[in-house]
Write a protein that holds these residues in place. Sequence first.
Motif, short mmCIF file in Angstrom:
data_model
loop_
_atom_site.label_atom_id
_atom_site.label_comp_id
_atom_site.label_asym_id
_atom_site.label_seq_id
_atom_site.Cartn_x
_atom_site.Cartn_y
_atom_site.Cartn_z
N ASN A 5 0.80 -1.22 0.00
CA ASN A 5 0.00 0.00 0.00
C ASN A 5 0.84 1.27 0.00
O ASN A 5 0.50 2.22 -0.71
CB ASN A 5 -0.97 0.00 1.17
N THR A 40 -10.34 6.33 -4.53
CA THR A 40 -10.37 5.11 -3.73
C THR A 40 -9.65 4.02 -4.51
O THR A 40 -9.99 3.74 -5.66
CB THR A 40 -11.82 4.69 -3.42
N THR A 43 -7.89 -1.55 -3.08
CA THR A 43 -7.76 -2.12 -1.73
C THR A 43 -8.81 -1.54 -0.78
O THR A 43 -8.95 -2.02 0.34
CB THR A 43 -6.37 -1.82 -1.15
N ASP A 45 -8.49 1.53 0.28
CA ASP A 45 -7.81 2.69 0.86
C ASP A 45 -8.14 3.91 0.01
O ASP A 45 -8.43 3.80 -1.18
CB ASP A 45 -6.30 2.47 0.88
N VAL A 56 -3.31 9.36 3.14
CA VAL A 56 -3.86 8.07 2.77
C VAL A 56 -4.67 7.56 3.95
O VAL A 56 -4.19 7.51 5.07
CB VAL A 56 -2.75 7.07 2.40
N GLU A 57 -5.92 7.21 3.69
CA GLU A 57 -6.81 6.71 4.72
C GLU A 57 -7.07 5.22 4.46
O GLU A 57 -7.45 4.85 3.36
CB GLU A 57 -8.14 7.47 4.70
N PRO A 58 -6.86 4.37 5.47
CA PRO A 58 -7.09 2.94 5.28
C PRO A 58 -8.56 2.65 4.96
O PRO A 58 -9.45 3.37 5.42
CB PRO A 58 -6.71 2.31 6.61
N GLY A 59 -8.80 1.61 4.19
CA GLY A 59 -10.15 1.20 3.86
C GLY A 59 -10.86 0.62 5.08
O GLY A 59 -10.25 0.31 6.10
N ARG A 62 -9.60 -2.25 7.61
CA ARG A 62 -8.16 -2.44 7.43
C ARG A 62 -7.41 -1.71 8.53
O ARG A 62 -7.70 -0.56 8.81
CB ARG A 62 -7.72 -1.93 6.07
#
Length: 68
Positions: A5, A40, A43, A45, A56-59, A62
């Motif tokens: 990522n 988006t 993944t 994210d 970057v923001e995690p999905g 996650r």
Amino acid sequence: MTLGNPLIAALLAAAVGITPVQGRPAGAQPPEPQKANSVTLITGDRVVVAGKGYRVEPGSGREVGFTK
């Protein structure tokens, strides 16, 4: 081949020519608010771009960390 990522975020950021947000000198006026754009990734994210910076923001669901 699986890309990590952080690598995906770095490649995306490089592709659109953005750099991480830098701190401003003491006493400097804050920049005017700018419209943020986001994409988006597959993944889940999300990469949010505003001005010359990004985050970057995690999905959902996650628990990962991102490095710049």
